[in-house]
Design an enzyme around this catalytic site. Structure first.
Site: not given
Ligand code: UD1
Ligand code: UDP
Length: 373
Positions: A97, A119, A133, A206, A208, A239
């Site tokens: 994604d 996936e 995503e 991490h 967004r 990250h």
């Protein structure tokens, strides 16, 4: 012989695609395997390529500090056009994604090249979480010709959207294939030695949609709980996103029972997971790996596209609100029955043979009939 082009660009895609690259390379009579990395990530991608010994044929070298989603999308669309012209693959495999996957799949759609989605079928049905995503994975599934679903739940999502039943295969998650090669008996590391004798908390963050206030909340809650539990030590492989780093250092610096360290390579990280007592994360992939290792995970997100781990009891969705994270983390440290219930190993995401199944499908002549493009 079929030419298969695999395209990926971030750490998690690489961890889940490298086992498939290796599997296809082990069948040279059946497949010509070409690897294109977009370089959406740089250091974190290179760490994985090195760990698996995968050398890309193409590297679009896209990453720029502070890149926007549009930057990455445009870069992939521009770069992929010539790779597709030059290679003319029979099928392109993308994963999951990310913006790399979305834009690579879109390039293939524009150039009428069949796409296989590894996936496939994960859904929250909420375009704002995870963002962007959920949009990416839905779009990739719209343009795909092969859907490799990790679980029955993801297969059911695809069938509910009208995907043709004969082109959806339940394979397990290739991330679990990777886990079989990385976790080692007797593994040691100076950070694990530092934490030995304490309950080890492993932290990552991490997403967004969590940048800004939610991330500050999460970190404050973790610190408050650990201050109340002197028998804990935490390791946080951070990250490389500068926004994540700024928030973490602002909230966690000066607390010496929590070590912020650079991203670990996948072999180290999987062994850190195996050595940990509790994991706090907003990561997707870690939600799949932890159940296999029997590690309780508090998922610092409002939604999850991995309901199987929640049903198995290993994952608990706690959101990002400071009080909620504080309450659930405290409870897991204090309530041994809750801890025991969440520590049962299970394998909802596969048996470690997903790559073989995907290669078998691609090798079957009948599967090569595309949708008539
Ligand atoms: C991306 C994916 C996300 C995935 C995550 C895994 C999208 C939209 N998001 O998000 O789905 O969960 O990767 O980690 O595709 N950076 C470096 N070096 C690196 C990697 C990142 O410096 O090796 C920094 C750069 O400043 C970059 C920033 O991190 O601008 C963000 O990277 P980016 O790929 O844009 O987004 P992620 O949040 O990593
Ligand atoms: N991981 C790693 N090193 C680290 C942290 C995580 O190798 O320091 C691995 C982890 O085992 C999992 C993957 O990276 O396989 C998850 O990546 P990330 O959290 O960046 O992305 P997501 O899974 O959320 O898309």
């Amino acid at each position: 012989m079929r030419k298969v082009l695999l395209v990926f660009g971030t750490r998690p895609e690489a961890i889940k695609m490298c086992p498939l690259v290796r599997e296809l390379q082990m069948r040279p009579a059946e497949f010509e395997c070409v690897v294109c990395v977009t370089g959406q990530h740089r250091e974190m991608l290179d760490q994985v390529l090195e760990a698996f010994g995968v050398v890309p044929d193409y590297d679009l070298a896209l990453m720029r500090p502070g890149q926007t989603l549009s930057d990455v999308t445009c870069g992939v669309l521009q770069g992929m056009g010539s790779v597709l012209d030059e290679e003319r693959p029979d099928v392109v495999l993308v994963h999951g994604d990310t913006t790399t996957s979305f834009a690579a799949a879109l390039s293939c759609f524009y150039q009428r090249v069949p796409v296989g989605h590894v996936e496939a079928g994960l859904r929250t049905h909420d375009l704002s979480s995870p963002w962007p995503e959920e949009f990416n994975r839905q779009v990739v599934d719209i343009v795909s010709d092969y859907w490799f679903a990790p679980t029955e739940t993801s297969r059911a999502n695809l069938l509910a959207e009208g995907k043709p039943v004969e082109r959806v295969w339940v394979t397990g998650n290739t991330g679990i294939d990777a886990l079989a090669t990385t976790v080692r008996e007797g593994y040691t590391h100076p950070e694990l030695e530092w934490a030995s004798g304490s309950r080890l908390i492993l932290v990552t963050a991490h997403r967004r949609e969590n940048l800004g206030e939610p991330m500050h909340h999460m970190f404050r809650a973790i610190r408050r709980v650990m201050e109340e539990h002197p028998n804990t030590k935490a390791i946080y492989p951070i990250h490389m996103n500068p926004e994540v780093r700024a928030a973490a250092h602002a909230e966690l610096d000066g607390f010496d029972r929590l070590h912020i360290i650079n991203p670990l390579d996948v072999l180290d990280f999987h062994n850190f997971m195996a050595a940990s007592d509790i994991i706090l994360t907003d990561s997707g992939g870690i939600q799949e790996e932890a159940p296999a290792l029997g590690k309780p995970v508090l998922v610092m997100r409002d939604t999850t596209e991995r309901p199987e781990g929640v049903e198995a009891g290993t994952l608990k969705l706690v959101g990002t609100d400071e009080e909620a994270v504080y309450r659930e983390f405290s409870r897991l440290l204090s309530d041994s029955a809750e801890y025991a219930a969440m520590s049962k190993a299970s394998n909802p995401y596969g048996d470690g043979h997903a790559s073989e199944r995907i290669a078998d499908v691609l090798q079957t002549p009948s599967s090569s009939a595309d949708k008539g493009r």
